[in-house]
Design a protein around this motif. Structure first.
Motif, PDB file in Angstrom:
ATOM      1  N   LEU A  59       0.832  -1.207   0.000  1.00  0.00           N
ATOM      2  CA  LEU A  59       0.000   0.000   0.000  1.00  0.00           C
ATOM      3  C   LEU A  59       0.863   1.251   0.000  1.00  0.00           C
ATOM      4  CD1 LEU A  59      -2.731  -1.117   2.498  1.00  0.00           C
ATOM      5  CD2 LEU A  59      -3.170  -0.193   0.227  1.00  0.00           C
TER       6      LEU A  59
ATOM      7  N   LEU B 100       3.704   1.637  -1.293  1.00  0.00           N
ATOM      8  CA  LEU B 100       4.239   1.859  -2.629  1.00  0.00           C
ATOM      9  C   LEU B 100       3.252   2.698  -3.443  1.00  0.00           C
ATOM     10  CD1 LEU B 100       6.570   1.061  -4.557  1.00  0.00           C
ATOM     11  CD2 LEU B 100       5.066  -0.710  -5.428  1.00  0.00           C
ATOM     12  N   MET B 101       1.978   2.314  -3.352  1.00  0.00           N
ATOM     13  CA  MET B 101       0.956   3.069  -4.069  1.00  0.00           C
ATOM     14  C   MET B 101       0.888   4.503  -3.569  1.00  0.00           C
ATOM     15  SD  MET B 101      -0.498   1.744  -6.482  1.00  0.00           S
ATOM     16  CE  MET B 101      -0.940   0.259  -7.328  1.00  0.00           C
ATOM     17  N   LYS B 102       1.047   4.647  -2.270  1.00  0.00           N
ATOM     18  CA  LYS B 102       0.989   5.991  -1.701  1.00  0.00           C
ATOM     19  C   LYS B 102       2.106   6.853  -2.264  1.00  0.00           C
ATOM     20  CE  LYS B 102      -0.165   7.433   2.659  1.00  0.00           C
ATOM     21  NZ  LYS B 102      -0.102   7.339   4.144  1.00  0.00           N
TER      22      LYS B 102
ATOM     23  N   TYR C  61       3.272   6.785  -5.067  1.00  0.00           N
ATOM     24  CA  TYR C  61       2.900   7.244  -6.410  1.00  0.00           C
ATOM     25  C   TYR C  61       1.737   8.208  -6.345  1.00  0.00           C
ATOM     26  CZ  TYR C  61       5.624   3.164  -7.698  1.00  0.00           C
ATOM     27  OH  TYR C  61       6.607   2.240  -7.813  1.00  0.00           O
ATOM     28  N   SER C  62       1.285   8.480  -5.126  1.00  0.00           N
ATOM     29  CA  SER C  62       0.095   9.287  -4.958  1.00  0.00           C
ATOM     30  C   SER C  62      -1.008   8.766  -5.884  1.00  0.00           C
ATOM     31  CB  SER C  62       0.434  10.744  -5.255  1.00  0.00           C
ATOM     32  OG  SER C  62      -0.716  11.494  -5.331  1.00  0.00           O
ATOM     33  N   ALA C  63      -1.152   7.445  -5.869  1.00  0.00           N
ATOM     34  CA  ALA C  63      -2.133   6.821  -6.758  1.00  0.00           C
ATOM     35  C   ALA C  63      -3.548   7.134  -6.288  1.00  0.00           C
ATOM     36  CB  ALA C  63      -1.913   5.313  -6.763  1.00  0.00           C
ATOM     37  N   SER C  64      -4.450   7.270  -7.236  1.00  0.00           N
ATOM     38  CA  SER C  64      -5.847   7.521  -6.882  1.00  0.00           C
ATOM     39  C   SER C  64      -6.427   6.246  -6.272  1.00  0.00           C
ATOM     40  CB  SER C  64      -6.631   7.880  -8.131  1.00  0.00           C
ATOM     41  OG  SER C  64      -6.604   6.785  -9.020  1.00  0.00           O
TER      42      SER C  64
ATOM     43  N   ASP D  55      -6.820   3.665  -8.818  1.00  0.00           N
ATOM     44  CA  ASP D  55      -5.619   2.903  -9.170  1.00  0.00           C
ATOM     45  C   ASP D  55      -5.299   1.876  -8.096  1.00  0.00           C
ATOM     46  OD1 ASP D  55      -4.857   3.763 -11.684  1.00  0.00           O
ATOM     47  OD2 ASP D  55      -3.996   5.613 -10.891  1.00  0.00           O
TER      48      ASP D  55
ATOM     49  N   LYS E 248      -5.232  -1.848  -9.354  1.00  0.00           N
ATOM     50  CA  LYS E 248      -3.897  -2.380  -9.552  1.00  0.00           C
ATOM     51  C   LYS E 248      -3.361  -3.106  -8.334  1.00  0.00           C
ATOM     52  CE  LYS E 248      -2.858   1.248 -12.857  1.00  0.00           C
ATOM     53  NZ  LYS E 248      -3.372   0.542 -14.027  1.00  0.00           N
ATOM     54  N   LEU E 249      -3.961  -2.879  -7.176  1.00  0.00           N
ATOM     55  CA  LEU E 249      -3.463  -3.570  -5.995  1.00  0.00           C
ATOM     56  C   LEU E 249      -4.540  -4.392  -5.299  1.00  0.00           C
ATOM     57  CD1 LEU E 249      -1.395  -4.246  -3.918  1.00  0.00           C
ATOM     58  CD2 LEU E 249      -1.773  -2.048  -2.820  1.00  0.00           C
TER      59      LEU E 249
ATOM     60  N   PRO F 213      -6.170  -7.404  -7.539  1.00  0.00           N
ATOM     61  CA  PRO F 213      -5.302  -8.583  -7.717  1.00  0.00           C
ATOM     62  C   PRO F 213      -5.023  -9.302  -6.400  1.00  0.00           C
ATOM     63  CG  PRO F 213      -4.364  -6.686  -8.833  1.00  0.00           C
ATOM     64  CD  PRO F 213      -5.547  -6.184  -8.097  1.00  0.00           C
TER      65      PRO F 213
ATOM     66  N   LEU G 157       4.827   8.724   4.715  1.00  0.00           N
ATOM     67  CA  LEU G 157       4.288   7.393   5.001  1.00  0.00           C
ATOM     68  C   LEU G 157       4.178   7.178   6.503  1.00  0.00           C
ATOM     69  CD1 LEU G 157       6.287   5.323   2.364  1.00  0.00           C
ATOM     70  CD2 LEU G 157       3.954   6.193   2.215  1.00  0.00           C
TER      71      LEU G 157
ATOM     72  N   ARG H 144       3.633  14.665  -1.565  1.00  0.00           N
ATOM     73  CA  ARG H 144       3.379  13.318  -2.068  1.00  0.00           C
ATOM     74  C   ARG H 144       2.295  13.363  -3.151  1.00  0.00           C
ATOM     75  NH1 ARG H 144      -0.353   9.709  -0.834  1.00  0.00           N
ATOM     76  NH2 ARG H 144      -1.000  10.691   1.095  1.00  0.00           N
TER      77      ARG H 144
ATOM     78  N   ARG I 116       3.335  14.090  -6.456  1.00  0.00           N
ATOM     79  CA  ARG I 116       4.279  13.093  -6.977  1.00  0.00           C
ATOM     80  C   ARG I 116       5.684  13.668  -7.010  1.00  0.00           C
ATOM     81  NH1 ARG I 116      -0.159  11.181 -11.108  1.00  0.00           N
ATOM     82  NH2 ARG I 116      -1.176   9.750  -9.708  1.00  0.00           N
TER      83      ARG I 116
ATOM     84  N   PHE J 148      12.138   1.032  -1.699  1.00  0.00           N
ATOM     85  CA  PHE J 148      12.053   0.511  -0.338  1.00  0.00           C
ATOM     86  C   PHE J 148      13.205  -0.420  -0.037  1.00  0.00           C
ATOM     87  CE2 PHE J 148       7.561   1.480  -1.198  1.00  0.00           C
ATOM     88  CZ  PHE J 148       7.278   2.256  -0.090  1.00  0.00           C
TER      89      PHE J 148
ATOM     90  N   TYR K  76       4.930  -6.549  -6.937  1.00  0.00           N
ATOM     91  CA  TYR K  76       3.635  -7.210  -6.887  1.00  0.00           C
ATOM     92  C   TYR K  76       3.759  -8.576  -7.565  1.00  0.00           C
ATOM     93  CZ  TYR K  76       1.488  -2.823  -5.400  1.00  0.00           C
ATOM     94  OH  TYR K  76       1.136  -1.700  -4.692  1.00  0.00           O
TER      95      TYR K  76
ATOM     96  N   TRP L  58       1.814 -10.631  -8.825  1.00  0.00           N
ATOM     97  CA  TRP L  58       0.984 -11.005  -9.971  1.00  0.00           C
ATOM     98  C   TRP L  58       1.384 -10.248 -11.243  1.00  0.00           C
ATOM     99  CZ3 TRP L  58      -0.849  -8.857  -5.431  1.00  0.00           C
ATOM    100  CH2 TRP L  58      -1.085  -7.484  -5.470  1.00  0.00           C
ATOM    101  N   ARG L  59       2.424  -9.432 -11.149  1.00  0.00           N
ATOM    102  CA  ARG L  59       2.864  -8.693 -12.325  1.00  0.00           C
ATOM    103  C   ARG L  59       4.240  -9.187 -12.754  1.00  0.00           C
ATOM    104  NH1 ARG L  59       1.307  -3.106 -13.600  1.00  0.00           N
ATOM    105  NH2 ARG L  59      -0.897  -2.954 -13.042  1.00  0.00           N
TER     106      ARG L  59
ATOM    107  N   ILE M  17      -0.003   4.527 -13.637  1.00  0.00           N
ATOM    108  CA  ILE M  17      -0.745   5.385 -12.725  1.00  0.00           C
ATOM    109  C   ILE M  17      -0.601   6.839 -13.124  1.00  0.00           C
ATOM    110  CG2 ILE M  17      -0.757   6.224 -10.347  1.00  0.00           C
ATOM    111  CD1 ILE M  17      -0.179   3.331  -9.522  1.00  0.00           C
TER     112      ILE M  17
END
Ligand SMILES: Nc1ncnc2c1ncn2[C@@H]1O[C@H](COP(=O)(O)OP(=O)(O)OP(=O)(O)O)[C@@H](O)[C@H]1O
Ligand SMILES: Nc1ncnc2c1ncn2[C@@H]1O[C@H](COP(=O)(O)OP(=O)(O)OP(=O)(O)O)[C@@H](O)[C@H]1O
Ligand SMILES: Cc1ncc(C[n+]2csc(CCO)c2C)c(N)n1
Ligand SMILES: [Mg+2]
Ligand SMILES: [Mg+2]
Lengths: 308, 375, 304, 261, 261
Positions: free
Chosen positions: C201, C203-205, C207-210, C213, C217-218, C221, E59, E78, E81, E87, E93, E95-96, E108
Motif C-alpha cells: 500500500l 508503494l501506491m501511496k 505514487y500518490s495513486a488515486s 488505481d 492495480k493492488l 489482484p 508514510l 506526495r 508526486r 524501499f 507485486y 501477480w505482475r 498510474i
C-alpha cells in the motif's frame, strides 16, 4: 376479455379441478373472462397474496380467511365450493389407537399454518391437553407427507380424504390396519376451499359483474368435473407444470373431491356450517383464532347473480 | 469534508425548504402544510437551522457531530406527528415524503461525522451502526404507517416491538429449541467435519482429487431437498435440524480451509522444511495460522447459514416449538407481527454470534494485514 | 505439502494415481457400496414391519432384494435413481414438463442470473465497506443481520411485492438467490480487499495513486484468492437460493418444484433424482468457477 | 566417498523450466566441502548462489548430477536435521513475537521450555537485540529482522550452518561484531559453515575456502583455499596475504562478470 | 523558508506507541536538504533511517516537530508526486511480470503505452536485466528483485529520489556499476537523492552530504558536507580527501554505537 387472477391454496391437483376444467373447456372464455390460475404451495398464504395485490380472487380455508379479516384485511366469502370438510386423522391400530380415548400419551401429527384449529378444538372437547410442560398428547407439526405414520414416528397423522389417506394406502398399509377420524363426523369440521375477494371489489359494479361471471363459469366447471372425473383429472394433469403428478392418483382424488363439492346449490355458503365454523374458532381455550364475531364476512349476492 | 460547503447538508436543507411548499397530509377536509401543528413546523425549522449552522462553521469534531445528530432527532419527530394525526398516503402528503428523503441525507451526514469521531471513542463507534439501524427502523415505521401497509403483509416496527413484549416466553422457548439445541450442535459438527475433511484431503492428495469434486456435490444439495430426508432419518426433533446444518456448513468450511492451507508462502514452508518439521508441525506452526483468515471467513458465513438452515428445516416437520415452527405457523395464522418478532430475535442472535466470531478473529489474526492498517 | 517426493518415474499406475479419474472413480465406487448397504439398513425396518403384518416368511436375501426395489423407500438404491433419471432425462423430450433437463434448465437460469446479481452486489458492498468508513461502521452489521432473516419466511412477501411492481418469472427467483449468495462474496472480498500488506500500500501511496488505481492495480489482484474461494461457495449457495425461491412462486417449474412435489407425494425416488440432478448441477458450477480460478491464477503468474 | 566430506557435489545441473526461456541456474558444479570448513560463495547477482545452497538443503531438486550431505542424500540429511539455514529474506512469522520466532525450531525439535527460553535469550543477546523479545516482526527495522533470523538459526546449534547473505542489511560495525562472533563460534565448535556474501573482505576474513561463481549458466570459476590461520582478528585485514586473496577473488569475479567496463 | 530547500526538518520527533514499551525512533531531528544534494543516511541497524525517510515520504506521521518538502507539507508533496521511493525490501507485486512491475507507476501517471514500454526497457537495461521482462518476481534472485525495484523507481524520473539500501543485496561489481550510473544520473539531471547505506565507501563516494545517526533514540550526531567534486570516478576512492571523510564517518558511527569493544 376481462382479466382476472385466481390464487390457489395448494399445488395443481384435482382439488382444484373445477377451475382448470372451466379454463380448459372455455367456460371462462364464454363468460368473456381471461383467468390466470396461480398454483400455491406449502408457504403460500393466499390471504397474504390478495392483501398484497397479487390476486383478485383466492381459494382459502375459512379459519385463515376469518383470521385475516380480523387482522384488518377485509376478505369476503363469495362462494363456498366445498360443502364438507375433507380433513381427518388417520391412525395405526398397531400403535394402539382404536378410539379417540386412545390418543392420550400418543404422538399425533398435525398440520399447522392455520389448519390446526379444528384439531385443537376437538382435543379441547375431548379434554386432552396439547401444550404445557406435561401434555396428554405430543403434537408434531407434520410436513407435507405421511412419512411419520409409515415410520411409526407418530401414531396418527392428518390426512385429507382425497389425498394423503391414499398415500398411506399406497405405502402398504391396509384400511383394516387403520383407524380414521373424520372431522366432519366429530362435529369439529370447519369450512374448507371457498372463494374470497377483498371487500372493496364488491363496491364496484363492474367488478361485481365480473366476479359473478367468474363464479358462474367456475361452478359450471365444477359440475362438469364432478360429472366427468377422469377427464377432469386428465385436464389437471395437463396443467401440472411440475410433471410430477400421476394419473392414478389424480383420478382417485377427483372421485373423492366430488363427494365434498355437494349436490344441490353447488357453491352456495351454508349458513349453518358457517355458524359452526365461527363457533369452533371462537371456542378455543388456549388461544382463540378470532375474538369478535365477524360481520359481513360472506355474501350470497355474487352466487345469486351467478345463477342467471 | 474539509474546504467546500457540504453538498449533503445543502441537499437536506433544500429538500426541507421545498417541503414547506407542499402538503404534508390530509386532515379530513383539506390538504395541510407543516404548520398544521405549530410543533411540527418548529421541529422542521429547527432541523434546518442546525444544518445551516453546521454548514456555516464546517467543524467536524465530536461536539458538532452530536449537534447534527440532534438535528436529526428533532427532524424525525415531525413526520411522526404528521402520520399520527393526518392521512398521509399518496400525493396528498408529497411534502412529507420529500422531507423524509431529505432526512436521509442528514442521517448520512450525522453518521459520517460520528464515524470520524469514533476513531477516538469506543462508545461512539457503537453509536454509528446503532444510528443506522434506528434510521432503517424509522423509515420502516414511517412508510408502513404512513402508507397504511396492511399488517398481514408487513407490520411496523412498533407492532413488532409489541409482539416481542407480549410473547417473551414463547420466543425464549423457540430460541432455546432452535439456537441452543439445533444451531450450536449443527454448527460445531458441520464446521468441524468440514475442517477435518479439508485436512484429510490436504494430507492425502489422492483424496483431494477424489473427494473434492464430491464435496461440492454435497454443498449443492438444496436444504429444501435434504430437510425432509433428514427428518425421515433423524426424527422430528433438533437432531434432524442439526443434520441439515451440518450438510449446509460443511462445504464453505471445506473450501475455505483448503484455500487457506494454500495461502502459505514458499519461503515460510521452506523454513519448516529446513527444520525437517513433519506434516503436522508444519500444519500447526505455519499453515494453520496462515489459513486462519480464511477459516474465519467460513465461520462467519456459516454462522448465518446455520440460522437459516435451522429455521428452514423446521418448516418440514418439528415438535411444536422452535423459531422456524413459529414463523411457518404464524404466517398461516396471519400473526405476521409474531413472525417478524421471531425474525428480529433471529437477527439479533445471528448478529451477536457473528460479532463474537469477529472478536475472536481479531484476537487470533491481529497480525494479518487487514488489521494492521496503515493510517 | 512439505515432504512430497518428486522425481519418481511416472508409471502407468502413477499417472492414474496422480490423475483425476482414478481417485474420483474410487471414491464414487466406495460411496455406491456404502449406499447399497445403507439402503438395506435404512429400509429394512419398514420391510420387516411389512413382512410381519402380512405374516410372510423371509430371509435376509429377500430383505436385501426388496430393500433395493421398494416403491417408496426411505433410501432408494442407486439403480432405482438411475432408472428414474434415465426415464426423466433420456427418454423425455427436453421440452416436456416431465423432463428433468427442462426443470434443471429453469433452475439453472435463475441460478445464473442470481449469481451474477449476487456477485455484483457482493463486490459493490465490499468495495463500499472498504472505501467508505461510514459504510464500514454502519452497513456491515446490517448486512450481517440481513442474512439472519430466514429467506423462506419472507420469500412469499418478496414475490408478492415484486409481482406488484410488475416483476414476475425469472427475476424474483434470481433476486432471492442473490439475497442468499451475495453475503459470502461480501465477507470474502472485504477481507481480500484489505489483504495487501502495508508495504504494498505504501508503494501506491508514494505514487500518490488515486483510490481507483489502488483498487484496480493492488486491491483487486490481491483479493483474487479470496474472491474465487467466495465465488465457489456463493455459486453453490445461489443454486440453493434458486431452488428455495421456486417454492413460494407456486412451485410450478424447476428442480425445487420437483423436489417439493416429490416430497408432497412421498415419492422418494423422484426426490432423490431431483436431488442428484441439483447436486450435479452444483458440482458443475463449482467446477466451472474452479476452472476460471485456475486460468486467472495462471495469468497472474501463480507460483505453480 | 571420503568420510569427512560434509558436502560432495558432482556434475550437478539445475535448470528452472519456464515456458518462455528455461533458466540454467547451475551448470556442472563439482564441489567438496570438508567438515570444519568455512566456505563462502561469492558471485554476481543471479549467478545461482542461493540455488546451490537450496540444493544442499534439499529445498530444490537438481535436474541431474550427484550430491551427498554427510554421506547421505540431501533429503535424508535434512530429515536428520543436519543443518540450520538463514534465508536471504528474514522469513519471520508475523503472528509470533521475536522470542517465539527464535523458539520455533526449538519447539519443533522438542526441547524443554526452559532450554528454549535460555537459548533464545542467549542468541538475542548475541545479535544485540535484548529488550525486543516481545515485539512482533513488523515492529522491527530491516536489519533487526535479519538479526532475529540469524539468532533463530544459531539457536538450533547445528553442525552445518547455511547462511545466505546474513549480514547484508547490517551496518559495518554490527557486521564486524557479528563476523567476529561467528568466527569465534566456528573456531570453538568446529562447525561447518556455508556462507553467501557480496563483500570480498568479509568472504576473505571469514573463510577457509572461497568459491567464486559466474552467472548464466551458473558455474564455479575458482575455488580458493585460504591459508590464513583459523584463529584471526580483524587486524588480519591489513596483511599482504589477505590482500592477495582478495585480489584473486576480485579478479575471478571480474572475469566472470557480464559488465565489460 | 529558503527557496531551494527540498526538505526542511525542525525539532522532529517520532515515537512508535506500543503497549509494552514505546519506541522513540526519531529524536529532535533538525535537517535541511538543498536541491541537488546527494544525501546519505548512515547509522547502526534500527537507528531510524528508514523511519526518517518514511516521514519525508509522508508514510509516517511525526509525533511532533515540523517538516516541509519542496516548501509544502509532506502530504501535499506526495500528492504532487514529488519523489520516487526504493524501499528496503523489493515490494514487487507478485501477480505482475518484471516489466509490468516497472510500468506500474507509469500506468498510474497515465503515460502512453509506448512511453511506458520504452522507459521500462531503458531502465531494465540500466540494471542489467534485459531478457527478464516476462519473468515473475518469484523467478528472480534476491539481488535481481532489488534491481527491478530500483528500475521501477528510476523509471518515474522524479526530482527527488529516496533510496533505502538499494544496493544492499548486490555484488561489488554490479554495485560499482550502479553507483556510477546513479552518480551520472544525479550529475546530469540535478536530482536530489536521499540514500541509505551501510557501506561507508559507498556513502562517501556518492554523497555531497552525509548524515550520521545513532540509535535509541534515533538522533543525528554528525552532518558532513563533502568537498569532493560532483564529477567523480571510482578512482577518487584512493584520494586522501576521500579517506579523511571516510574516517570521520567511521568515527561518528563508532561513537554512536552501542558495542563498546
Ligand atoms: N523459482 C525459480 N524459478 C525460475 N527461475 C529461478 C527460480 N529461482 C531462481 N531462478 C533463477 O535462477 C538464477 C539463479 O538464482 P539465485 O537465486 O540462485 O541467484 P543468487 O546467486 O542467489 O543471486 P543474488 O545474489 O541476487 O541473491 C536466477 O537467474 C534466477 O532468475
Ligand atoms: N511499525 C513499527 N512499530 C513499532 N516500532 C517500529 C515500527 N517500525 C520501526 N520501528 C522501530 O523503530 C526503530 C527504527 O526503525 P527503522 O526501520 O527506522 O531503522 P533503520 O535505521 O532503517 O534500521 P535498518 O538499518 O536495520 O533498516 C527500530 O527500533 C524499530 O524497532
Ligand atoms: C404448510 C401446510 N399448509 C397446509 C397444509 C394442509 N393443506 C391445506 S390444503 C392441502 C391440500 C390437501 O391435499 C393441505 C394438505 C399442509 N399440509 N401444510
Ligand atoms: Mg541469492
Ligand atoms: Mg531500514
Amino acid at each position: 376479455a376481462d382479466k382476472l387472477t385466481l390464487q390457489l391454496k395448494w399445488v395443481t391437483q384435482a382439488q382444484f379441478a373445477g377451475y382448470y376444467v372451466a379454463k380448459d373447456k372455455g367456460f371462462y372464455k364464454d363468460a368473456d373472462l381471461e383467468v390466470t390460475i396461480k398454483p400455491g404451495g406449502p408457504d403460500v398464504a393466499p390471504s397474504q397474496v390478495i392483501a398484497g395485490g397479487g390476486a383478485d380472487v383466492v381459494i382459502d380455508w375459512m379459519p385463515a380467511a376469518l383470521a385475516t379479516r380480523e387482522k384488518g384485511v377485509p376478505l369476503v366469502n363469495i362462494s363456498q365450493v366445498f360443502a364438507k370438510s375433507g380433513m381427518m386423522l388417520t391412525c395405526r391400530k398397531d400403535m394402539g389407537v382404536k378410539t379417540a380415548n386412545d390418543f392420550k400419551g400418543k404422538t399425533l401429527g398435525v398440520w399447522f399454518f392455520g389448519n390446526e384449529y379444528p384439531f385443537l378444538s376437538w382435543m379441547d372437547t375431548l379434554g386432552f391437553s396439547t401444550s404445557g410442560s406435561n401434555p396428554d398428547i405430543t403434537v408434531l407439526k407434520q410436513g407435507f407427507n405421511v412419512d411419520p405414520i409409515l415410520q411409526k414416528q407418530a401414531a396418527c397423522v392428518s390426512t385429507m380424504t382425497y389425498n394423503e389417506y391414499w398415500q398411506v394406502l399406497d405405502a402398504g398399509l391396509t384400511p383394516e390396519e387403520l383407524t380414521v377420524f373424520k372431522y366432519e363426523e366429530q362435529g369439529v369440521a370447519t369450512l374448507e376451499d371457498g372463494l374470497y375477494v377483498m371487500e372493496d371489489s364488491l363496491k364496484d359494479d363492474a367488478m361485481v359483474d365480473k366476479l359473478s361471471r367468474f363464479v358462474a363459469a367456475s361452478l359450471k366447471g365444477w359440475e362438469y368435473a364432478v360429472a366427468n372425473p377422469d377427464e377432469a383429472a386428465d385436464i389437471v394433469l395437463e396443467n401440472d407444470a411440475t410433471g410430477a403428478q400421476t394419473e392414478k392418483h389424480q383420478r382417485r382424488m377427483m372421485r373423492e373431491i366430488a363427494k365434498l363439492v355437494g349436490t344441490n346449490k353447488v357453491g352456495r355458503l351454508d349458513e349453518a356450517a358457517y355458524q359452526r365454523t365461527v363457533d369452533i374458532l371462537m371456542s378455543g381455550k388456549s388461544d382463540v383464532v378470532i375474538a369478535k364475531k365477524p360481520e359481513g364476512a360472506y355474501t350470497q349476492m355474487i352466487w345469486e347473480r351467478a345463477q342467471n | 469534508m474539509a474546504g467546500r460547503y457540504d453538498p449533503v447538508l445543502i441537499i437536506f436543507m433544500g429538500f426541507s425548504l421545498v417541503s414547506f411548499w407542499f402538503p404534508v397530509g390530509h386532515d379530513g377536509n383539506d390538504s395541510v402544510t407543516w404548520w398544521f401543528d405549530i410543533r411540527a413546523g418548529a421541529l422542521v425549522a429547527a432541523s434546518v437551522l442546525i444544518a445551516g449552522i453546521q454548514l456555516y462553521f464546517r467543524v467536524t469534531n465530536l461536539t458538532f457531530a452530536l449537534f447534527v445528530t440532534l438535528a436529526l432527532i428533532l427532524g424525525v419527530m415531525a413526520p411522526l406527528l404528521a402520520i399520527d394525526t393526518l392521512r398521509t398516503d399518496g400525493y396528498e402528503a408529497i411534502g412529507l415524503w420529500i422531507y423524509v428523503a431529505g432526512l436521509g441525507f442528514l442521517a448520512w451526514r450525522a453518521m459520517a461525522m460520528l464515524s470520524k469521531a469514533a476513531e477516538f471513542n469506543r462508545l461512539i463507534s457503537f453509536a454509528v451502526p446503532a444510528l443506522f439501524g434506528l434510521w432503517l427502523l424509522y423509515l420502516w415505521q414511517v412508510v408502513t404507517t404512513g402508507f397504511g401497509v396492511p399488517s398481514v403483509l408487513l407490520p411496523s416496527p412498533g407492532q413488532i416491538g409489541d409482539a416481542i413484549a407480549a410473547n417473551g416466553e414463547t420466543l425464549y422457548a423457540d430460541f432455546y429449541q432452535t439456537v441452543i439445541k439445533s444451531v450450536l450442535s449443527g454448527f460445531v459438527f458441520g464446521c468441524g467435519s468440514g475442517f477435518l475433511v479439508a485436512i484429510l484431503v490436504d494430507r492425502i492428495p489422492f483424496m483431494q482429487r477424489g473427494l473434492l469434486p464430491l464435496g461440492s456435490l454435497v454443498s449443492a444439495v438444496p436444504i429444501v431437498g435434504i430437510a425432509p430426508i433428514m427428518v425421515m432419518w433423524f426424527g422430528f426433533d433438533w437432531e434432524s435440524k442439526a443434520a441439515v446444518i451440518v450438510v449446509m456448513t460443511f462445504f464453505p468450511m471445506l473450501i475455505n480451509t483448503l484455500a487457506g492451507l494454500q495461502a502459505t508462502g514458499k519461503i515460510e514452508k521452506d523454513l519448516m522444511r529446513s527444520y525437517a518439521a513433519g506434516y503436522w508441525q508444519t500444519l500447526f506452526f505455519v499453515r494453520l495460522p496462515n489459513a486462519l483468515p480464511f477459516i474465519f471467513n467460513a465461520l462467519k458465513i456459516n454462522s448465518t447459514l446455520a440460522m437459516i438452515g435451522a429455521i428452514v428445516a423446521e418448516f418440514f416437520g418439528t415438535p411444536i416449538v422452535g423459531m422456524g415452527f413459529r414463523i411457518s405457523t404464524e404466517v398461516g395464522r396471519m400473526n405476521v407481527d409474531i413472525v417478524w418478532a421471531t425474525i428480529a430475535v433471529a437477527a439479533v442472535v445471528g448478529s451477536v454470534f457473528y460479532g463474537l466470531l469477529a472478536l475472536f478473529e481479531k484476537r487470533l489474526t491481529f497480525w494479518h494485514a487487514s488489521y494492521r492498517r496503515a493510517r | 505439502m512439505t515432504d512430497q517426493q518428486t522425481g519418481t518415474k511416472p508409471s502407468h499406475w502413477g499417472r492414474l494415481y496422480n490423475g483425476q479419474i482414478l481417485p474420483v472413480v474410487t471414491v464414487i465406487l466406495a460411496i455406491i457400496v456404502i449406499w447399497y448397504a445403507g439402503a438395506v439398513y435404512m429400509n429394512s425396518e419398514r420391510l420387516i414391519d411389512g413382512y410381519e403384518r402380512s405374516k410372510t416368511d423371509w430371509e435376509f436375501s429377500d430383505l436385501v432384494e426388496d430393500s433395493w426395489s421398494m416403491e417408496r423407500p426411505i433410501l432408494p438404491a442407486p439403480q432405482q435413481i438411475i432408472e428414474e433419471l434415465d426415464n426423466t432425462i433420456i427418454d423425455k423430450k427436453i421440452t416436456s414438463k416431465r423432463s428433468l433437463v427442462f426443470h434443471a434448465w429453469i433452475t439453472l437460469s435463475s441460478t445464473l442470473l442470481g449469481f451474477a446479481f449476487g456477485t455484483l452486489l457482493g463486490i459493490v458492498l465490499a468495495v463500499g465497506i472498504v472505501h467508505v468508513k461510514t459504510l464500514d461502521r454502519s452497513l456491515m452489521p446490517w448486512v450481517i443481520a440481513s442474512q439472519t432473516i430466514p429467506i423462506l419466511a419472507i420469500a412469499p412477501m418478496i414475490i408478492v411485492v415484486l409481482g406488484h411492481l410488475g416483476l414476475t418469472g425469472l427475476v424474483p427467483k434470481a433476486i432471492i438467490s442473490m439475497y442468499l449468495c451475495f453475503f459470502p462474496i461480501t465477507i470474502g472480498m472485504v477481507k481480500g480487499l484489505r489483504s495487501p500488506d502495508i508495504l504494498q500500500l505504501d508503494l501506491m501511496k508514494t505514487y500518490s495513486a488515486s483510490n481507483n488505481d489502488v483498487f484496480w492495480k493492488l486491491r483487486i489482484p490481491a483479493s483474487i484468492p479470496y474472491l474465487f474461494t467466495s465465488l465457489k461457495v456463493a455459486v453453490a449457495i445461489s443454486l440453493v437460493g434458486a431452488i428455495v425461491a421456486e417454492l413460494p412462486t407456486g412451485a410450478v417449474q424447476g428442480l425445487g418444484a420437483r423436489l417439493l412435489a416429490g416430497s408432497y407425494y412421498g415419492q422418494t425416488i423422484q426426490i432423490w433424482s431431483a436431488l442428484v440432478v441439483a447436486s450435479v448441477l452444483g458440482m458443475v458450477l463449482v467446477w466451472a468457477v474452479g476452472i476460471a480460478e485456475k486460468l486467472t491464477l495462471r495469468r497472474m503468474g501463480g507460483q505453480s | 566417498m571420503s568420510t569427512d566430506a560434509v558436502v560432495e557435489i558432482k556434475k550437478l545441473n539445475l535448470i528452472f523450466p519456464a515456458p518462455d526461456a528455461p533458466v540454467h541456474a547451475l551448470s556442472d558444479i563439482d564441489l567438496k566441502l570438508d567438515a570444519g570448513d568455512f566456505v563462502s560463495f561469492i558471485g554476481p547477482s543471479g549467478c545461482g548462489k542461493t540455488t546451490l545452497m537450496r540444493v544442499i538443503a534439499d529445498l530444490e531438486t537438481p535436474t541431474d548430477g550427484h550430491i551427498s550431505v554427510n554421506g547421505l542424500s540431501p533429503e535424508e540429511a535434512r530429515k536428520n536435521r543436519a543443518y540450520g539455514y538463514v534465508f536471504q529474506a528474514p522469513a519471520l512469522y508475523p503472528w509470533r513475537t521475536v522470542q517465539k520466532n527464535i523458539m520455533l525450531p526449538l519447539e519443533i525439535m522438542g526441547l524443554s521450555k526452559q532450554e528454549q527460553r535460555e537459548r533464545a535469550e542467549k542468541n538475542l543477546a548475541l545479535v544485540n537485540l535484548e529488550g525486543f523479545e516481545k515485539k512482533f516482526p513488523w515492529q522491527l527495522s530491516g536489519g533487526m529482522q535479519q538479526r532475529v533470523s540469524i539468532a533463530r538459526a544459531l539457536a538450533v546449534e547445528p553442525d552445518l550452518l547455511l547462511m545466505d547473505e546474513p549480514f547484508g542489511a547490517l551496518d559495518e560495525i554490527t557486521r564486524d561484531h557479528l563476523n567476529e562472533q561467528l568466527l569465534k563460534l566456528w573456531n570453538q565448535t568446529q562447525k561447518t559453515v556455508v556462507f553467501v556474501t557480496h563483500s570480498i573482505p568479509e568472504a576473505v576474513f571469514l573463510s577457509s575456502k572461497i568459491v567464486v561463481m559466474s552467472p548464466r549458466p551458473g558455474k564455479i570459476i575458482d575455488i580458493i583455499d585460504s591459508g590464513l590461520p583459523r584463529d584471526r582478528t580483524l587486524d588480519i585485514r591489513e596483511t599482504p596475504e589477505f590482500l592477495e586473496i582478495s585480489h584473486r577473488v576480485r579478479e575471478g569475479l571480474r572475469s566472470g562478470h557480464s559488465y565489460d567496463d
